[in-house]
Design an enzyme around this catalytic site. Sequence first.
Site, PDB file in Angstrom:
ATOM      1  N   SER A 198       0.862  -1.121  -0.155  1.00 30.58           N
ATOM      2  CA  SER A 198      -0.095  -0.124  -0.110  1.00 30.58           C
ATOM      3  C   SER A 198       0.988   1.257  -0.009  1.00 30.58           C
ATOM      4  O   SER A 198       1.697   1.609  -0.907  1.00 30.58           O
ATOM      5  CB  SER A 198      -0.957  -0.221   1.450  1.00 30.58           C
ATOM      6  OG  SER A 198      -1.972   0.856   0.898  1.00 30.58           O
ATOM      7  N   ASP A 224      -0.589  -4.722  -3.432  1.00 36.10           N
ATOM      8  CA  ASP A 224      -1.847  -4.168  -3.676  1.00 36.10           C
ATOM      9  C   ASP A 224      -2.106  -2.550  -3.675  1.00 36.10           C
ATOM     10  O   ASP A 224      -2.925  -2.399  -2.975  1.00 36.10           O
ATOM     11  CB  ASP A 224      -2.825  -4.844  -2.598  1.00 36.10           C
ATOM     12  CG  ASP A 224      -4.195  -4.983  -2.858  1.00 36.10           C
ATOM     13  OD1 ASP A 224      -4.533  -5.281  -3.935  1.00 36.10           O
ATOM     14  OD2 ASP A 224      -5.239  -4.562  -2.076  1.00 36.10           O
ATOM     15  N   HIS A 355      -6.952  -6.834   1.114  1.00 37.04           N
ATOM     16  CA  HIS A 355      -5.823  -5.869   1.143  1.00 37.04           C
ATOM     17  C   HIS A 355      -4.584  -6.088   1.719  1.00 37.04           C
ATOM     18  O   HIS A 355      -3.434  -5.905   1.140  1.00 37.04           O
ATOM     19  CB  HIS A 355      -6.434  -4.512   1.442  1.00 37.04           C
ATOM     20  CG  HIS A 355      -5.471  -3.273   1.435  1.00 37.04           C
ATOM     21  ND1 HIS A 355      -4.975  -2.944   0.236  1.00 37.04           N
ATOM     22  CD2 HIS A 355      -4.851  -2.443   2.175  1.00 37.04           C
ATOM     23  CE1 HIS A 355      -4.089  -2.133   0.286  1.00 37.04           C
ATOM     24  NE2 HIS A 355      -4.007  -1.555   1.706  1.00 37.04           N
TER      25      HIS A 355
END
Length: 419
Positions: A198, A224, A355
Amino acid sequence: MSDLQKSFAKSKLAKLPPEPPPIPEYPAEEDDRDDGDSNSSTETVTPSITKQLFARPGGARGPTTTLEWTGFFTQELYLARQVNSFKIIHHVYLSPPMRSGPLFVMHHGAGSSGLSFATCAAEIRKILPDAGFLSADARDHGSTSIIRTDVDGNAVDGKVELDLSLETLNQDLLFVIRETQTKMDWETLPDIVLVGHSLGGAVITDVAKKGELGAKLLAYAVLDVVEGSAMDALQSMETYLSTRPSRFPSLASGIEWHTRSRTIRNRTSARVSVPSLLYHEDDAVDPSKPWVWRTNLAETKPFWEGWFVGLSRKFLEARGGKLLLLAGTDRLDKELMIGQMQGKYQLQVFPDAGHFIQEDQPARTAQILVDFYKRNDRSALVLPPKVADMQAFAAMKKGPGAGGPIAKPEGGRTGYLKR
């Protein structure tokens, strides 16, 4: 039915295979529910106990006791750094590489900590025992702390202004890598594979693009996050933050919330990573819920856009092997789709993960990262022989009388030549 008919039926039935035993019905585990709609009235589907068609990673109910970082890394370091009127104590988890093994440098996402990679690092070392790991807590995350100081470096009272800009996080990561090298007395840096989840993906991509690690950077992996979907997600970030609990009565309840909300789908990972996200407030506003978030994500809003603008372009242009791990192909933006069709990077999709890919499926993530490293490991390359070596080999075959004195290969290297 006559006796003749009965005997005929019995003879036919005797040839059939025995009836399989009935499948026992087990009550659905509480953690296996899809919490997307708590008012759902759909019936519970009981899967086969042999196929477990609806099993989810970490879905089974288990203990909520915490796990110590010592079960995943060998040591922790506190790296001090003076920046203007502030003193930063960077906290990192470390497992040094052995022999010529690579160093996986890992950067977590916003609101998380270095322990987000704990279970993944442990799985990598099962496959690649010589690998090392450096997983840092970003500033205002985990156990990394910042204090205001006077000109003599003494701590003084005063609020520390939040700075989580991409450039600041870039410099923090570079400092951590180089200071770790100094602390560990490494003559040179090991070969490095950057791994970022992220926000961490944006940081390690920025580091790779600027090339400050030079030839020591073999490759980088982003988990991700892509520019297009990240920018879209920012629109709903405030809504998400307003719906999650702000306090917890205990660490166990914090772990439970992460697993039941499917934020983290692997209970083992949640047990080691979640405790680093919370701290005990001594004079709590609500004494029944003294555990609060270490990082106030709402206060990071001024930096959100700056983290991800230009991410796709930098990811494609930076030097080194490139890997993108996503929880769904719908996250790809146009620029990355074109890059994928041109074969500019490796793409791996984990449709069963959320996630937090590295936490939800640590073993599978570890295998992908190890394979990725091996494909980019320059030490495994076998270079073709030089022209001088080939000429020397030809002269050796002819013998001294035929071609004059035997020319020794450049540098005396004869490893490529075999009689």
